[in-house]
Design a protein around this motif. Sequence first.
Motif, PDB file in Angstrom:
ATOM      1  N   THR A 144       4.270   8.672   1.722  1.00 34.94           N
ATOM      2  CA  THR A 144       3.427   9.214   2.910  1.00 34.94           C
ATOM      3  C   THR A 144       2.705   7.732   3.561  1.00 34.94           C
ATOM      4  O   THR A 144       2.046   8.086   4.453  1.00 34.94           O
ATOM      5  CB  THR A 144       2.671  10.200   2.388  1.00 34.94           C
ATOM      6  OG1 THR A 144       1.444   9.440   1.247  1.00 34.94           O
ATOM      7  CG2 THR A 144       2.724  11.518   1.966  1.00 34.94           C
ATOM      8  N   LEU A 145       3.033   6.661   2.883  1.00 33.62           N
ATOM      9  CA  LEU A 145       2.429   5.589   3.552  1.00 33.62           C
ATOM     10  C   LEU A 145       3.323   4.348   3.189  1.00 33.62           C
ATOM     11  O   LEU A 145       3.430   4.051   1.917  1.00 33.62           O
ATOM     12  CB  LEU A 145       1.054   5.383   3.168  1.00 33.62           C
ATOM     13  CG  LEU A 145       0.511   3.923   3.773  1.00 33.62           C
ATOM     14  CD1 LEU A 145       0.409   4.005   5.275  1.00 33.62           C
ATOM     15  CD2 LEU A 145      -1.092   3.779   3.269  1.00 33.62           C
ATOM     16  N   VAL A 146       3.916   3.749   4.107  1.00 33.47           N
ATOM     17  CA  VAL A 146       4.817   2.458   3.856  1.00 33.47           C
ATOM     18  C   VAL A 146       3.890   1.585   4.816  1.00 33.47           C
ATOM     19  O   VAL A 146       4.468   1.692   6.069  1.00 33.47           O
ATOM     20  CB  VAL A 146       6.271   2.460   3.756  1.00 33.47           C
ATOM     21  CG1 VAL A 146       6.738   1.070   3.634  1.00 33.47           C
ATOM     22  CG2 VAL A 146       6.706   3.499   2.829  1.00 33.47           C
ATOM     23  N   GLN A 147       3.173   0.629   4.591  1.00 34.40           N
ATOM     24  CA  GLN A 147       2.430  -0.071   5.643  1.00 34.40           C
ATOM     25  C   GLN A 147       3.109  -1.215   6.195  1.00 34.40           C
ATOM     26  O   GLN A 147       2.986  -1.797   7.294  1.00 34.40           O
ATOM     27  CB  GLN A 147       1.369  -0.336   5.060  1.00 34.40           C
ATOM     28  CG  GLN A 147       0.373   0.568   4.747  1.00 34.40           C
ATOM     29  CD  GLN A 147      -1.125   0.056   4.183  1.00 34.40           C
ATOM     30  OE1 GLN A 147      -1.787  -0.659   5.187  1.00 34.40           O
ATOM     31  NE2 GLN A 147      -1.521   0.385   3.026  1.00 34.40           N
ATOM     32  N   HIS A 148       4.016  -1.950   5.364  1.00 33.94           N
ATOM     33  CA  HIS A 148       4.551  -3.276   5.767  1.00 33.94           C
ATOM     34  C   HIS A 148       6.062  -3.085   5.568  1.00 33.94           C
ATOM     35  O   HIS A 148       6.443  -3.359   4.282  1.00 33.94           O
ATOM     36  CB  HIS A 148       3.831  -4.458   5.248  1.00 33.94           C
ATOM     37  CG  HIS A 148       4.505  -5.880   5.672  1.00 33.94           C
ATOM     38  ND1 HIS A 148       4.091  -6.178   7.119  1.00 33.94           N
ATOM     39  CD2 HIS A 148       5.293  -6.558   5.207  1.00 33.94           C
ATOM     40  CE1 HIS A 148       4.897  -7.161   7.193  1.00 33.94           C
ATOM     41  NE2 HIS A 148       5.411  -7.600   6.017  1.00 33.94           N
TER      42      HIS A 148
ATOM     43  N   GLY B 239       0.906  -1.129   0.146  1.00 34.63           N
ATOM     44  CA  GLY B 239       0.040  -0.073   0.118  1.00 34.63           C
ATOM     45  C   GLY B 239       0.906   1.229   0.013  1.00 34.63           C
ATOM     46  O   GLY B 239       0.559   2.242   0.737  1.00 34.63           O
ATOM     47  N   LEU B 240       2.082   1.281  -0.828  1.00 33.75           N
ATOM     48  CA  LEU B 240       3.019   2.400  -0.708  1.00 33.75           C
ATOM     49  C   LEU B 240       2.272   3.648  -1.733  1.00 33.75           C
ATOM     50  O   LEU B 240       1.640   3.439  -2.653  1.00 33.75           O
ATOM     51  CB  LEU B 240       4.101   2.045  -1.422  1.00 33.75           C
ATOM     52  CG  LEU B 240       5.120   3.190  -1.969  1.00 33.75           C
ATOM     53  CD1 LEU B 240       5.543   3.804  -0.575  1.00 33.75           C
ATOM     54  CD2 LEU B 240       6.214   2.572  -2.574  1.00 33.75           C
TER      55      LEU B 240
ATOM     56  N   ASP C 267      -3.107   9.987   1.249  1.00 39.56           N
ATOM     57  CA  ASP C 267      -3.508  10.515   0.080  1.00 39.56           C
ATOM     58  C   ASP C 267      -3.357  12.114  -0.012  1.00 39.56           C
ATOM     59  O   ASP C 267      -2.811  12.763  -0.890  1.00 39.56           O
ATOM     60  CB  ASP C 267      -4.774   9.884  -0.276  1.00 39.56           C
ATOM     61  CG  ASP C 267      -4.794   8.616  -0.670  1.00 39.56           C
ATOM     62  OD1 ASP C 267      -3.805   7.971  -0.870  1.00 39.56           O
ATOM     63  OD2 ASP C 267      -5.664   7.947  -0.434  1.00 39.56           O
ATOM     64  N   GLU C 268      -4.169  12.618   1.119  1.00 38.06           N
ATOM     65  CA  GLU C 268      -4.082  14.224   1.138  1.00 38.06           C
ATOM     66  C   GLU C 268      -2.747  14.723   1.466  1.00 38.06           C
ATOM     67  O   GLU C 268      -2.410  15.757   0.468  1.00 38.06           O
ATOM     68  CB  GLU C 268      -4.934  14.537   2.319  1.00 38.06           C
ATOM     69  CG  GLU C 268      -6.348  14.434   2.017  1.00 38.06           C
ATOM     70  CD  GLU C 268      -6.774  12.885   2.757  1.00 38.06           C
ATOM     71  OE1 GLU C 268      -5.889  12.162   2.925  1.00 38.06           O
ATOM     72  OE2 GLU C 268      -8.115  12.735   2.966  1.00 38.06           O
ATOM     73  N   ASN C 269      -1.881  14.118   2.120  1.00 39.93           N
ATOM     74  CA  ASN C 269      -0.505  14.513   2.301  1.00 39.93           C
ATOM     75  C   ASN C 269       0.228  14.303   0.902  1.00 39.93           C
ATOM     76  O   ASN C 269       1.186  15.216   0.620  1.00 39.93           O
ATOM     77  CB  ASN C 269       0.056  13.799   3.570  1.00 39.93           C
ATOM     78  CG  ASN C 269      -0.452  14.249   4.889  1.00 39.93           C
ATOM     79  OD1 ASN C 269      -1.110  15.419   5.093  1.00 39.93           O
ATOM     80  ND2 ASN C 269      -0.279  13.401   5.696  1.00 39.93           N
ATOM     81  N   ALA C 270       0.121  13.293   0.335  1.00 45.39           N
ATOM     82  CA  ALA C 270       0.696  13.306  -1.089  1.00 45.39           C
ATOM     83  C   ALA C 270       0.308  14.178  -1.883  1.00 45.39           C
ATOM     84  O   ALA C 270       1.377  14.559  -2.737  1.00 45.39           O
ATOM     85  CB  ALA C 270       0.666  11.640  -1.417  1.00 45.39           C
TER      86      ALA C 270
ATOM     87  N   VAL D 225       6.315   4.443   7.346  1.00 43.16           N
ATOM     88  CA  VAL D 225       5.759   5.614   7.009  1.00 43.16           C
ATOM     89  C   VAL D 225       4.263   5.427   7.294  1.00 43.16           C
ATOM     90  O   VAL D 225       3.532   4.653   6.445  1.00 43.16           O
ATOM     91  CB  VAL D 225       6.032   6.171   5.670  1.00 43.16           C
ATOM     92  CG1 VAL D 225       5.415   7.539   5.657  1.00 43.16           C
ATOM     93  CG2 VAL D 225       7.548   6.029   5.450  1.00 43.16           C
ATOM     94  N   ASP D 226       3.456   5.888   8.286  1.00 42.73           N
ATOM     95  CA  ASP D 226       2.121   5.739   8.392  1.00 42.73           C
ATOM     96  C   ASP D 226       1.615   6.825   9.599  1.00 42.73           C
ATOM     97  O   ASP D 226       1.508   6.719  10.709  1.00 42.73           O
ATOM     98  CB  ASP D 226       1.760   4.370   9.197  1.00 42.73           C
ATOM     99  CG  ASP D 226       0.343   4.096   9.350  1.00 42.73           C
ATOM    100  OD1 ASP D 226      -0.435   4.846   8.718  1.00 42.73           O
ATOM    101  OD2 ASP D 226       0.263   2.946  10.063  1.00 42.73           O
ATOM    102  N   ILE D 227       1.308   8.096   9.133  1.00 43.61           N
ATOM    103  CA  ILE D 227       0.764   8.902   9.902  1.00 43.61           C
ATOM    104  C   ILE D 227      -0.581   8.805  10.508  1.00 43.61           C
ATOM    105  O   ILE D 227      -1.334   8.096  10.326  1.00 43.61           O
ATOM    106  CB  ILE D 227       0.631  10.516   8.958  1.00 43.61           C
ATOM    107  CG1 ILE D 227       0.192  11.848   9.792  1.00 43.61           C
ATOM    108  CG2 ILE D 227      -0.498  10.125   8.082  1.00 43.61           C
ATOM    109  CD1 ILE D 227       1.687  12.109  10.679  1.00 43.61           C
TER     110      ILE D 227
END
Length: 120
Positions: free
Chosen positions: A67-71, A39-40, A83-86, A75-77
Amino acid sequence: MDAPQPMTDEELAEIEELADAATPGPWHVRQLDDDFAMGLVAISTNPDTGLAERWPNFDHHELVAATLVQHPRYVDIADERWDENAQFIATARRNVPRLIAEIRRLRHLLAANGHKTTGD
């Protein structure tokens, strides 16, 4: 809350230098996926294909930020606004230089009409 102080010409120049030194744009939001970064959500120099490519089918050299690296959870705010940050980061590459130019244009117009500008 106090009103912010007017931005000086030097501060504006510092922001412009940072923008000029960054990776050239345009930047795009990419939705990618793989076993390591499930889910990058990333900011890339190439547009999203809609295929959620898995590594090695995307070039990691195109990625500017994530802005997201789940596994694993690298990176997980907490507010889940990946999506909004990206989108904000990607559009900032184009909009920050435009905002600088607009501030300078407006200051020039004010000065031409005999008004003291806040950048002085």
